[in-house]
Design a protein around this motif. Structure first.
Motif, mmCIF file in Angstrom:
data_model
loop_
_atom_site.group_PDB
_atom_site.id
_atom_site.type_symbol
_atom_site.label_atom_id
_atom_site.label_comp_id
_atom_site.label_asym_id
_atom_site.label_seq_id
_atom_site.Cartn_x
_atom_site.Cartn_y
_atom_site.Cartn_z
ATOM 1 N N PRO A 15 0.808 -1.227 0.000
ATOM 2 C CA PRO A 15 0.000 0.000 0.000
ATOM 3 C C PRO A 15 0.838 1.273 0.000
ATOM 4 C CG PRO A 15 -0.826 -1.573 1.615
ATOM 5 C CD PRO A 15 0.507 -2.064 1.169
ATOM 6 N N ILE A 16 1.977 1.259 0.688
ATOM 7 C CA ILE A 16 2.834 2.448 0.741
ATOM 8 C C ILE A 16 3.333 2.793 -0.648
ATOM 9 C CG2 ILE A 16 5.026 3.332 1.639
ATOM 10 C CD1 ILE A 16 4.522 1.540 4.130
ATOM 11 N N ALA A 17 3.814 1.781 -1.379
ATOM 12 C CA ALA A 17 4.306 2.018 -2.732
ATOM 13 C C ALA A 17 3.177 2.447 -3.664
ATOM 14 C CB ALA A 17 4.987 0.763 -3.269
ATOM 15 N N THR A 18 2.001 1.842 -3.515
ATOM 16 C CA THR A 18 0.859 2.172 -4.369
ATOM 17 C C THR A 18 0.404 3.605 -4.155
ATOM 18 O OG1 THR A 18 0.128 -0.139 -4.381
ATOM 19 C CG2 THR A 18 -1.513 1.532 -4.953
ATOM 20 N N ILE A 19 0.280 4.013 -2.905
ATOM 21 C CA ILE A 19 -0.142 5.384 -2.595
ATOM 22 C C ILE A 19 0.853 6.388 -3.165
ATOM 23 C CG2 ILE A 19 -0.506 7.039 -0.728
ATOM 24 C CD1 ILE A 19 -1.545 4.610 0.951
ATOM 25 N N ALA A 20 2.143 6.121 -2.977
ATOM 26 C CA ALA A 20 3.159 7.037 -3.504
ATOM 27 C C ALA A 20 3.095 7.119 -5.020
ATOM 28 C CB ALA A 20 4.548 6.588 -3.048
ATOM 29 N N ALA A 21 2.951 5.954 -5.683
ATOM 30 C CA ALA A 21 2.919 5.930 -7.144
ATOM 31 C C ALA A 21 1.722 6.694 -7.686
ATOM 32 C CB ALA A 21 2.893 4.486 -7.634
ATOM 33 N N PHE A 22 0.540 6.406 -7.143
ATOM 34 C CA PHE A 22 -0.688 6.968 -7.690
ATOM 35 C C PHE A 22 -0.977 8.393 -7.217
ATOM 36 C CE2 PHE A 22 -2.890 2.611 -8.610
ATOM 37 C CZ PHE A 22 -2.101 2.474 -9.744
ATOM 38 N N SER A 23 -0.308 8.850 -6.177
ATOM 39 C CA SER A 23 -0.534 10.220 -5.717
ATOM 40 C C SER A 23 0.545 11.182 -6.199
ATOM 41 C CB SER A 23 -0.622 10.273 -4.188
ATOM 42 O OG SER A 23 0.600 9.864 -3.588
ATOM 43 N N LYS A 24 1.739 10.664 -6.520
ATOM 44 C CA LYS A 24 2.849 11.544 -6.884
ATOM 45 C C LYS A 24 3.503 11.198 -8.222
ATOM 46 C CE LYS A 24 4.041 12.412 -2.032
ATOM 47 N NZ LYS A 24 5.125 12.366 -1.017
ATOM 48 N N GLY A 25 2.964 10.227 -8.929
ATOM 49 C CA GLY A 25 3.705 9.662 -10.047
ATOM 50 C C GLY A 25 3.393 10.151 -11.438
ATOM 51 N N GLU A 26 2.454 11.093 -11.595
ATOM 52 C CA GLU A 26 2.022 11.426 -12.946
ATOM 53 C C GLU A 26 3.133 12.034 -13.792
ATOM 54 O OE1 GLU A 26 -0.652 11.720 -16.208
ATOM 55 O OE2 GLU A 26 -0.252 10.375 -14.539
ATOM 56 N N ALA A 27 3.913 12.960 -13.243
ATOM 57 C CA ALA A 27 4.985 13.585 -14.029
ATOM 58 C C ALA A 27 6.023 12.551 -14.436
ATOM 59 C CB ALA A 27 5.635 14.713 -13.231
ATOM 60 N N TRP A 28 6.385 11.666 -13.511
ATOM 61 C CA TRP A 28 7.350 10.607 -13.831
ATOM 62 C C TRP A 28 6.796 9.681 -14.902
ATOM 63 C CZ3 TRP A 28 7.860 5.344 -14.016
ATOM 64 C CH2 TRP A 28 9.165 4.829 -14.028
ATOM 65 N N ARG A 29 5.533 9.292 -14.773
ATOM 66 C CA ARG A 29 4.904 8.394 -15.745
ATOM 67 C C ARG A 29 4.957 8.997 -17.147
ATOM 68 N NH1 ARG A 29 -0.189 7.063 -18.272
ATOM 69 N NH2 ARG A 29 -0.860 9.200 -17.852
ATOM 70 N N LYS A 30 4.589 10.248 -17.275
ATOM 71 C CA LYS A 30 4.588 10.880 -18.592
ATOM 72 C C LYS A 30 5.997 10.954 -19.172
ATOM 73 C CE LYS A 30 0.403 13.691 -18.131
ATOM 74 N NZ LYS A 30 -0.140 15.071 -18.029
ATOM 75 N N ALA A 31 6.968 11.299 -18.341
ATOM 76 C CA ALA A 31 8.345 11.380 -18.821
ATOM 77 C C ALA A 31 8.850 10.004 -19.243
ATOM 78 C CB ALA A 31 9.242 11.974 -17.738
ATOM 79 N N MET A 32 8.526 8.989 -18.462
ATOM 80 C CA MET A 32 8.942 7.628 -18.796
ATOM 81 C C MET A 32 8.338 7.184 -20.125
ATOM 82 S SD MET A 32 7.510 4.342 -18.774
ATOM 83 C CE MET A 32 6.203 4.439 -17.558
ATOM 84 N N LEU A 33 7.047 7.459 -20.335
ATOM 85 C CA LEU A 33 6.395 7.048 -21.576
ATOM 86 C C LEU A 33 7.005 7.742 -22.787
ATOM 87 C CD1 LEU A 33 2.644 6.881 -20.489
ATOM 88 C CD2 LEU A 33 4.221 4.980 -20.873
ATOM 89 N N ARG A 34 7.366 9.015 -22.645
ATOM 90 C CA ARG A 34 8.001 9.706 -23.764
ATOM 91 C C ARG A 34 9.348 9.049 -24.089
ATOM 92 N NH1 ARG A 34 3.729 11.506 -22.662
ATOM 93 N NH2 ARG A 34 3.288 9.653 -23.898
ATOM 94 N N TYR A 35 10.080 8.644 -23.070
ATOM 95 C CA TYR A 35 11.369 7.996 -23.293
ATOM 96 C C TYR A 35 11.179 6.641 -23.975
ATOM 97 C CZ TYR A 35 16.245 6.725 -22.387
ATOM 98 O OH TYR A 35 17.577 6.380 -22.541
#
Length: 410
Positions: free
Chosen positions: A277-297
């Motif tokens: 749950p700790i990893a999930t909360i961090a990913a889904f609450s703070k991860g949008e900018a990282w996700r978009k950058a990763m997908l572009r790469y």
């Protein structure tokens, strides 16, 4: 805005990473560039690592409860990214999606009931039902003229007898990276609802739609889809935390939900371990900018592979994925037996990819490449493949050695 470095090369050897430390056992040699297991070589995002470290600083790891923010965070992410409003009672933790398939088979099917799969497809869809003594029925995808695939509903009508009670759907599709259209999913839902077939929709790659593609959750397309489906999801592929088992199931229909959730509860399979749950909360609450950058790469890596093959390896035709970091390589123009094709990649090019035939007979002549890696690694891999093909043009390719196991991979 924080800048994430996807060019950073991280040596995973010696960490018991399956991708690197399993090479000798799986492929017969350890000196390979690993482009097989479906996790990425990018550093896990710092906001996840920091959240885990904060919890580990409190050095007492006893029994825990689900954090209050856990399910609201998951619900908000799904609504925001996929337009699907999931209710809290529809959700439960599961200890992995492949394990979830096995649990669903045992909880929801009788011993004489059958499972439909659509090859070429992720091989546990076949192996897990078979290992649980259920017959597997094949509804192969049909290859389109320009590559990619579509579902064969006419063949599905012919093979789905009264004992077929489950269909396992890869949405988005692995290994071809297809984002299924709303029309296709709706048609499948109507067929399965009419036949009383439960659809297990594996949507683990749902947050990795590329370019302008849009993932559509199967259960969201109609009331009938919601009534006959179990959806599996996780942040693990998107945020590169497969080692932290953070999967969940979504079951809108109350009757189906009670059957499945009661089985999970009876076997205590629905309680998340401390860090999930700790990893999930961090990913889904703070991860949008990282996700978009990763997908572009990743998009850049896919473009690189496609351009390189077009210029230097015209006999290899990559299928451009609509989602995920996996590229389905059509190598049929090489006219090699499958064992010789695998040996070309392993023994000659020094590359570890997934043997396409692992995904079903329809994968003969294909290999699956993981491009979730720093560009310099990918560049070196493609150069090694080019040199191997140049050498193969001057000499016969030996038959696959017994040390190399072509049926390895996740």
């Amino acid at each position: 805005m924080e800048c994430y470095n996807f060019d950073k090369v991280i040596d995973r050897r010696g960490t018991d990473a399956l991708k690197t430390d399993g090479l000798l056992e799986r492929f017969g040699r350890a000196d390979l560039i690993p482009l097989w297991v479906a996790d990425m070589d990018f550093e896990t995002p710092p906001f996840i690592t920091e959240a885990l470290c904060r919890r580990l600083d409190h050095s007492l790891f006893g029994y825990t409860m689900e954090p209050a923010a856990y399910w609201p965070t998951v619900i908000d992410w799904i609504a925001t990214h996929h337009g699907w409003q999931v209710e809290r009672e529809w959700l439960t933790y599961i200890p992995g999606i492949v394990k979830g398939i096995g649990m669903a088979v045992n909880a929801l099917l009788e011993k004489d009931e059958k499972v439909i799969i659509q090859p070429p497809v992720y091989h546990p869809f076949r192996l897990v039902p078979l290992a649980n003594k259920r017959e597997v029925v094949y509804n192969p995808l049909v290859e389109n003229a320009g590559g990619s695939y579509h579902m064969d509903f006419e063949q599905l009508e012919r093979v789905a007898d009264e004992k077929c009670r489950m269909l396992i759907l890869s949405n988005p599709h692995n290994p071809a990276g297809i984002v299924w259209s709303r029309d296709t999913l709706t048609r499948l839902a109507e067929f399965c609802y009419r036949r009383d077939i439960i659809v297990i929709s594996d949507e683990i790659h749902c947050d990795m739609a590329l370019w302008e593609n849009k993932h559509i959750p199967f259960a969201s397309v109609s009331a009938h889809a919601a009534a006959c489906s179990v959806t599996f999801g996780a942040p693990s592929k998107t945020f590169n935390i497969a080692g932290i088992v953070s999967s969940y199931a979504i079951v809108p229909d109350a009757t189906l939900r009670n059957r499945f959730f009661d089985w999970l509860s009876a076997n205590e399979m629905n309680d998340p371990q401390l860090l999930a749950p700790i990893a999930t909360i961090a990913a889904f609450s703070k991860g949008e900018a990282w996700r978009k950058a990763m997908l572009r790469y990743v998009e850049g890596n896919i473009d690189y592979v496609m351009d390189y093959c077009a210029r230097h390896l015209p006999a290899i035709k990559p299928l451009r994925p609509q989602a995920s970091f996996l590229v389905w390589l059509d190598c049929r123009a090489l006219q090699l037996p499958q064992d010789a094709l695998v040996r070309l990649f392993v023994e000659k090019a020094r590359l570890a990819l997934n043997d396409g035939e692992t995904f079903g007979a329809e994968g003969k002549g294909f290999m699956r490449m993981n491009v979730g890696t720093p560009r310099c690694v990918l560049e070196r891999a493609m150069e090694q493949l080019r040199r191997a093909l140049e050498q193969a043009g001057r000499a016969d390719i030996p038959i696959l050695s017994s040390a190399c196991n072509p049926h390895s991979g996740l």
